[in-house]
Design a protein around this motif. Structure first.
Motif, short mmCIF file in Angstrom:
data_model
loop_
_atom_site.label_atom_id
_atom_site.label_comp_id
_atom_site.label_asym_id
_atom_site.label_seq_id
_atom_site.Cartn_x
_atom_site.Cartn_y
_atom_site.Cartn_z
N LEU A 92 -10.85 2.12 1.82
CA LEU A 92 -9.42 1.94 1.99
C LEU A 92 -8.98 0.60 1.44
O LEU A 92 -9.67 -0.41 1.58
CB LEU A 92 -9.05 2.03 3.47
N HIS A 93 -7.82 0.60 0.81
CA HIS A 93 -7.21 -0.63 0.29
C HIS A 93 -5.76 -0.63 0.76
O HIS A 93 -5.01 0.29 0.46
CB HIS A 93 -7.29 -0.66 -1.24
N PHE A 94 -5.37 -1.65 1.50
CA PHE A 94 -4.02 -1.74 2.05
C PHE A 94 -3.21 -2.75 1.27
O PHE A 94 -3.69 -3.83 0.97
CB PHE A 94 -4.08 -2.16 3.52
N ARG A 95 -1.99 -2.38 0.93
CA ARG A 95 -1.07 -3.27 0.21
C ARG A 95 0.19 -3.45 1.03
O ARG A 95 0.65 -2.53 1.68
CB ARG A 95 -0.69 -2.69 -1.15
N ASP A 96 0.76 -4.65 0.98
CA ASP A 96 1.99 -4.93 1.70
C ASP A 96 3.21 -4.32 1.04
O ASP A 96 4.23 -4.10 1.69
CB ASP A 96 2.20 -6.44 1.85
N ALA A 97 3.13 -4.03 -0.23
CA ALA A 97 4.26 -3.47 -0.96
C ALA A 97 4.45 -2.00 -0.58
O ALA A 97 3.49 -1.25 -0.46
CB ALA A 97 4.02 -3.58 -2.46
N TYR A 98 5.71 -1.62 -0.40
CA TYR A 98 6.01 -0.20 -0.17
C TYR A 98 5.97 0.54 -1.49
O TYR A 98 5.98 -0.05 -2.57
CB TYR A 98 7.39 -0.05 0.49
N ARG A 99 5.93 1.85 -1.46
CA ARG A 99 5.72 2.67 -2.64
C ARG A 99 6.69 2.37 -3.79
O ARG A 99 6.24 2.22 -4.92
CB ARG A 99 5.75 4.15 -2.25
N ALA B 233 8.03 -0.32 -4.60
CA ALA B 233 7.74 -1.66 -5.12
C ALA B 233 6.28 -1.81 -5.55
O ALA B 233 5.86 -2.89 -5.93
CB ALA B 233 8.08 -2.71 -4.07
N PHE B 234 5.51 -0.75 -5.47
CA PHE B 234 4.10 -0.78 -5.85
C PHE B 234 4.03 -0.62 -7.36
O PHE B 234 4.35 0.42 -7.92
CB PHE B 234 3.36 0.37 -5.15
N HIS B 235 3.60 -1.68 -8.04
CA HIS B 235 3.63 -1.69 -9.50
C HIS B 235 2.22 -1.58 -10.08
O HIS B 235 1.22 -1.59 -9.35
CB HIS B 235 4.30 -2.97 -9.99
N GLU B 236 2.17 -1.52 -11.37
CA GLU B 236 0.88 -1.39 -12.06
C GLU B 236 -0.05 -2.56 -11.73
O GLU B 236 -1.25 -2.36 -11.58
CB GLU B 236 1.12 -1.32 -13.57
N ILE B 237 0.49 -3.75 -11.59
CA ILE B 237 -0.35 -4.90 -11.28
C ILE B 237 -1.01 -4.75 -9.91
O ILE B 237 -2.16 -5.17 -9.72
CB ILE B 237 0.46 -6.22 -11.37
N ASP B 238 -0.34 -4.12 -8.96
CA ASP B 238 -0.93 -3.86 -7.65
C ASP B 238 -2.09 -2.87 -7.77
O ASP B 238 -3.12 -3.03 -7.13
CB ASP B 238 0.12 -3.30 -6.68
N PHE B 239 -1.90 -1.87 -8.60
CA PHE B 239 -2.95 -0.88 -8.83
C PHE B 239 -4.17 -1.52 -9.50
O PHE B 239 -5.31 -1.29 -9.11
CB PHE B 239 -2.41 0.27 -9.67
#
Length: 49
Positions: free
Chosen positions: A23-30, A32-38
């Motif tokens: 599992l990988h958790f990100r603070d950004a909501y969907r 606002a989830f950008h390629e750099i987050d991926f």
């Protein structure tokens, strides 16, 4: 599995398919989830491959 929104729980989200997933958790909501987050998530798991 990348989960957005910052909450660190699955809430029985596809429990069978994610039984052995990492599992990988990100603070950004969907939206606002950008390629750099991926790419950041991929870099985190790359050494394990």
């Amino acid at each position: 599995m990348i989960l957005t929104g910052g909450e660190q729980r699955r809430s029985n989200f596809i429990p069978r398919q994610s039984a052995h997933a990492e599992l990988h958790f990100r603070d950004a909501y969907r939206p606002a989830f950008h390629e750099i987050d991926f790419l950041c998530a991929l870099r985190r798991f790359a050494p394990r491959g």
